[in-house]
Design a protein around this motif. Structure first.
Motif, PDB file in Angstrom:
ATOM      1  N   ASN A 101       0.852  -1.149   0.037  1.00 59.05           N
ATOM      2  CA  ASN A 101      -0.084  -0.089   0.033  1.00 59.05           C
ATOM      3  C   ASN A 101       0.696   1.064   0.025  1.00 59.05           C
ATOM      4  O   ASN A 101       2.122   1.160  -0.105  1.00 59.05           O
ATOM      5  CB  ASN A 101      -1.108  -0.163   1.201  1.00 59.05           C
ATOM      6  CG  ASN A 101      -0.128  -0.152   2.427  1.00 59.05           C
ATOM      7  OD1 ASN A 101       0.877  -0.078   2.452  1.00 59.05           O
ATOM      8  ND2 ASN A 101      -0.996  -0.753   3.493  1.00 59.05           N
ATOM      9  N   ARG A 102       0.273   2.242   0.247  1.00 59.99           N
ATOM     10  CA  ARG A 102       1.095   3.741  -0.073  1.00 59.99           C
ATOM     11  C   ARG A 102       1.982   3.742   1.300  1.00 59.99           C
ATOM     12  O   ARG A 102       3.032   4.357   0.931  1.00 59.99           O
ATOM     13  CB  ARG A 102       0.057   4.713   0.016  1.00 59.99           C
ATOM     14  CG  ARG A 102       0.616   6.199  -0.221  1.00 59.99           C
ATOM     15  CD  ARG A 102      -0.547   7.404  -0.248  1.00 59.99           C
ATOM     16  NE  ARG A 102      -1.294   7.026  -1.542  1.00 59.99           N
ATOM     17  CZ  ARG A 102      -2.448   7.787  -1.857  1.00 59.99           C
ATOM     18  NH1 ARG A 102      -2.765   8.810  -0.906  1.00 59.99           N
ATOM     19  NH2 ARG A 102      -3.029   7.516  -2.852  1.00 59.99           N
ATOM     20  N   ARG A 103       1.320   3.207   2.181  1.00 59.59           N
ATOM     21  CA  ARG A 103       2.209   3.576   3.614  1.00 59.59           C
ATOM     22  C   ARG A 103       3.704   2.694   3.437  1.00 59.59           C
ATOM     23  O   ARG A 103       4.666   3.103   3.864  1.00 59.59           O
ATOM     24  CB  ARG A 103       1.270   2.948   4.853  1.00 59.59           C
ATOM     25  CG  ARG A 103       2.184   3.335   6.176  1.00 59.59           C
ATOM     26  CD  ARG A 103       1.393   2.768   7.429  1.00 59.59           C
ATOM     27  NE  ARG A 103       2.158   2.794   8.560  1.00 59.59           N
ATOM     28  CZ  ARG A 103       1.718   2.407   9.853  1.00 59.59           C
ATOM     29  NH1 ARG A 103       0.481   2.051   9.742  1.00 59.59           N
ATOM     30  NH2 ARG A 103       2.314   2.501  10.811  1.00 59.59           N
ATOM     31  N   ALA A 161       9.509   2.306   2.549  1.00 60.25           N
ATOM     32  CA  ALA A 161      10.806   1.752   1.863  1.00 60.25           C
ATOM     33  C   ALA A 161      11.370   3.019   1.331  1.00 60.25           C
ATOM     34  O   ALA A 161      12.714   2.869   1.308  1.00 60.25           O
ATOM     35  CB  ALA A 161      10.033   0.923   0.574  1.00 60.25           C
ATOM     36  N   LEU A 162      10.607   3.994   0.862  1.00 62.58           N
ATOM     37  CA  LEU A 162      11.401   5.139   0.246  1.00 62.58           C
ATOM     38  C   LEU A 162      12.239   6.028   1.391  1.00 62.58           C
ATOM     39  O   LEU A 162      13.272   6.422   1.184  1.00 62.58           O
ATOM     40  CB  LEU A 162      10.382   6.023  -0.440  1.00 62.58           C
ATOM     41  CG  LEU A 162       9.784   5.624  -1.760  1.00 62.58           C
ATOM     42  CD1 LEU A 162       8.684   6.694  -2.333  1.00 62.58           C
ATOM     43  CD2 LEU A 162      10.911   5.257  -2.934  1.00 62.58           C
ATOM     44  N   LEU A 163      11.747   6.186   2.574  1.00 60.73           N
ATOM     45  CA  LEU A 163      12.291   6.612   3.559  1.00 60.73           C
ATOM     46  C   LEU A 163      13.434   5.982   4.146  1.00 60.73           C
ATOM     47  O   LEU A 163      14.585   6.302   4.599  1.00 60.73           O
ATOM     48  CB  LEU A 163      11.161   6.718   4.853  1.00 60.73           C
ATOM     49  CG  LEU A 163      11.842   7.611   6.087  1.00 60.73           C
ATOM     50  CD1 LEU A 163      12.110   9.059   5.689  1.00 60.73           C
ATOM     51  CD2 LEU A 163      10.779   7.417   7.184  1.00 60.73           C
ATOM     52  N   PHE A 164      13.555   4.458   4.260  1.00 60.14           N
ATOM     53  CA  PHE A 164      14.579   3.650   4.447  1.00 60.14           C
ATOM     54  C   PHE A 164      15.722   3.871   3.389  1.00 60.14           C
ATOM     55  O   PHE A 164      17.024   3.855   3.703  1.00 60.14           O
ATOM     56  CB  PHE A 164      14.082   2.146   4.498  1.00 60.14           C
ATOM     57  CG  PHE A 164      15.270   1.252   4.472  1.00 60.14           C
ATOM     58  CD1 PHE A 164      15.880   1.016   5.619  1.00 60.14           C
ATOM     59  CD2 PHE A 164      15.516   0.567   3.317  1.00 60.14           C
ATOM     60  CE1 PHE A 164      16.976   0.089   5.931  1.00 60.14           C
ATOM     61  CE2 PHE A 164      16.685  -0.350   3.448  1.00 60.14           C
ATOM     62  CZ  PHE A 164      17.560  -0.345   4.640  1.00 60.14           C
ATOM     63  N   LEU A 165      15.537   4.107   2.075  1.00 56.75           N
ATOM     64  CA  LEU A 165      16.215   4.243   1.056  1.00 56.75           C
ATOM     65  C   LEU A 165      16.970   5.386   1.155  1.00 56.75           C
ATOM     66  O   LEU A 165      18.302   5.663   1.087  1.00 56.75           O
ATOM     67  CB  LEU A 165      15.847   3.917  -0.351  1.00 56.75           C
ATOM     68  CG  LEU A 165      15.471   2.532  -0.576  1.00 56.75           C
ATOM     69  CD1 LEU A 165      14.663   2.567  -2.019  1.00 56.75           C
ATOM     70  CD2 LEU A 165      16.650   1.509  -0.480  1.00 56.75           C
ATOM     71  N   ALA A 166      16.122   6.685   1.637  1.00 63.25           N
ATOM     72  CA  ALA A 166      16.740   7.872   1.972  1.00 63.25           C
ATOM     73  C   ALA A 166      17.737   8.073   3.083  1.00 63.25           C
ATOM     74  O   ALA A 166      18.767   8.858   2.766  1.00 63.25           O
ATOM     75  CB  ALA A 166      15.636   8.847   1.959  1.00 63.25           C
ATOM     76  N   PHE A 167      17.544   7.173   3.934  1.00 63.97           N
ATOM     77  CA  PHE A 167      18.510   7.136   4.943  1.00 63.97           C
ATOM     78  C   PHE A 167      19.699   6.187   4.586  1.00 63.97           C
ATOM     79  O   PHE A 167      20.837   6.621   5.080  1.00 63.97           O
ATOM     80  CB  PHE A 167      17.846   6.554   6.164  1.00 63.97           C
ATOM     81  CG  PHE A 167      17.237   7.614   7.115  1.00 63.97           C
ATOM     82  CD1 PHE A 167      17.750   8.806   7.687  1.00 63.97           C
ATOM     83  CD2 PHE A 167      15.785   7.780   7.156  1.00 63.97           C
ATOM     84  CE1 PHE A 167      17.151   9.829   8.446  1.00 63.97           C
ATOM     85  CE2 PHE A 167      14.911   8.716   7.627  1.00 63.97           C
ATOM     86  CZ  PHE A 167      15.658   9.685   8.260  1.00 63.97           C
ATOM     87  N   VAL A 168      19.583   5.166   3.903  1.00 57.54           N
ATOM     88  CA  VAL A 168      20.622   4.168   3.804  1.00 57.54           C
ATOM     89  C   VAL A 168      21.514   4.556   2.560  1.00 57.54           C
ATOM     90  O   VAL A 168      22.877   4.165   2.636  1.00 57.54           O
ATOM     91  CB  VAL A 168      20.011   2.922   3.748  1.00 57.54           C
ATOM     92  CG1 VAL A 168      21.103   1.849   3.153  1.00 57.54           C
ATOM     93  CG2 VAL A 168      19.376   2.252   4.991  1.00 57.54           C
ATOM     94  N   ALA A 169      20.917   5.438   1.562  1.00 50.42           N
ATOM     95  CA  ALA A 169      21.742   5.299   0.396  1.00 50.42           C
ATOM     96  C   ALA A 169      22.755   6.417   0.322  1.00 50.42           C
ATOM     97  O   ALA A 169      24.033   5.923  -0.231  1.00 50.42           O
ATOM     98  CB  ALA A 169      20.504   6.256  -0.634  1.00 50.42           C
TER      99      ALA A 169
END
Length: 341
Positions: A52-54, A59-67
């Motif tokens: 879903n959207r959440r 997932a996008l927030l996780f990638l933003a911190f990990v990238a």
């Protein structure tokens, strides 16, 4: 008044008043539901949960911190590592634009010519610094764990050398070990003892560097052991005292097993640190006479008088492999002896 028999009698009774139980054949039977294999497989399958959207937002927030961290690690850790492996297969002079592919020739030269001296020096330096740091650090932690006057000041003094610069420590200890104007030389002369030539004798130079390195890292081991000692349950110590155990017996049977996590952690970290020791060795023995560990030998080959970047890269690769092997051995075998509870 006429009463009908079939209305007055209970169900299942005859006209003579005897109740007759229904036969199994006449009793209602449950209906058997038959399903096809395709239907049973379909019922066992769970419906796929679409993100879903959440979930997409998390997932996008996780990638933003990990990238950012992943990109930095890839650029400044893994990229230099693989480039170093490539350079180790070259005959390349540092600063030159020409290089010759030699394959494993640098490794063969190292293991046939320099490996005996360099690896022996590295082994002596690592074992001495790790063993002495842990042993003396544990003794200091036991002393500093008692009720002493000025205990907090003593703890700060013991830990202070660890946070100081290795370059500054090396320069100060150079004056201490100086055979002419050094403090140690003056003390030895006052006691009518001979003054060793620390910088000219390769064996004494290695001993000198080990002493300084142990002094610098002593506070780190003492603080870690002190924290572990303060975490020992008091009821275990009181139970051992009630059983009549001596202090030595209590420490050996009760305290020491509970210090195994701290010992394992310190063994791993101090070993990796000793294998990568550089600053104190560089300041106190610039030419590396008797103190050429694998790390410092790699530096001398690349930036010293040899300018052999390919040969230096081969030594660096050997050092990385040794670090990985030692780490795996400790995590695989030594951690089994650790008691975390």
């Amino acid at each position: 008044m006429n009463i009908r028999v079939d209305e007055a009698m209970p169900a299942g009774a005859t006209s003579s008043g005897v109740v007759v139980s229904p036969s199994p054949d006449s009793a209602p039977q449950p209906r058997s539901v038959t399903t096809s294999p395709a239907e049973s497989t379909a019922t066992q399958r769970l419906p796929k949960r679409r993100p879903n959207r959440r979930m997409r937002r998390e997932a996008l927030l996780f990638l933003a911190f990990v990238a950012p961290n992943a990109i930095l690690i890839a650029l400044f850790v893994y990229r230099p590592f693989f480039l170093n492996i490539y350079y180790s297969a070259l005959d390349w002079t540092l600063g030159s634009t020409n290089a010759t592919w030699v394959g494993f020739q640098n490794y063969v030269e190292f293991f046939t010519r320099d490996a005996g001296t360099v690896l022996t020096t590295t082994l002596i330096f690592t074992v001495a610094t790790v063993g002495l740091s842990l042993f003396i650090g544990l003794g200091l932690a036991v002393v500093l764990n008692r009720q002493l006057v000025g205990r907090n000041i003593a703890r700060a003094v013991v830990f202070a050398p660890y946070v100081l610069s290795g370059v500054g420590i090396g320069m100060v200890w150079m004056f201490i070990f100086d055979p002419v104007t050094g403090v140690l030389s003056a003390i030895l002369r006052g006691m009518h003892l001979p003054v060793p030539q620390w910088f000219n004798n390769p064996h004494l130079a290695l001993v000198m560097v080990i002493i300084v390195y142990v002094w610098k890292n002593l506070g780190y081991c003492a603080v870690i052991y002190l924290a572990a000692l303060q975490g020992v349950p008091r009821d275990l110590l009181e139970a051992a005292a009630l059983d009549g155990a001596s202090r030595r017996r209590t420490f050996h049977s009760v305290v020491w097993p509970l210090l195994s996590p701290a010992t394992f952690f310190l063994t791993l970290t101090t070993m990796l640190s000793s294998l990568q020791a550089f600053d104190i060795i560089k300041i106190m023995t610039p030419l590396g006479q008797g103190t050429s560990t694998l790390m410092y030998s790699s530096y001398i080959q690349a930036f010293g008088t040899y300018n052999r970047a390919g040969y230096s890269a081969a030594q660096s690769t050997v050092l990385v492999v040794i670090l990985l092997i030692l780490t795996v051995i400790q995590m695989r075998f030594l951690e089994r002896r650790v008691h975390y509870s």
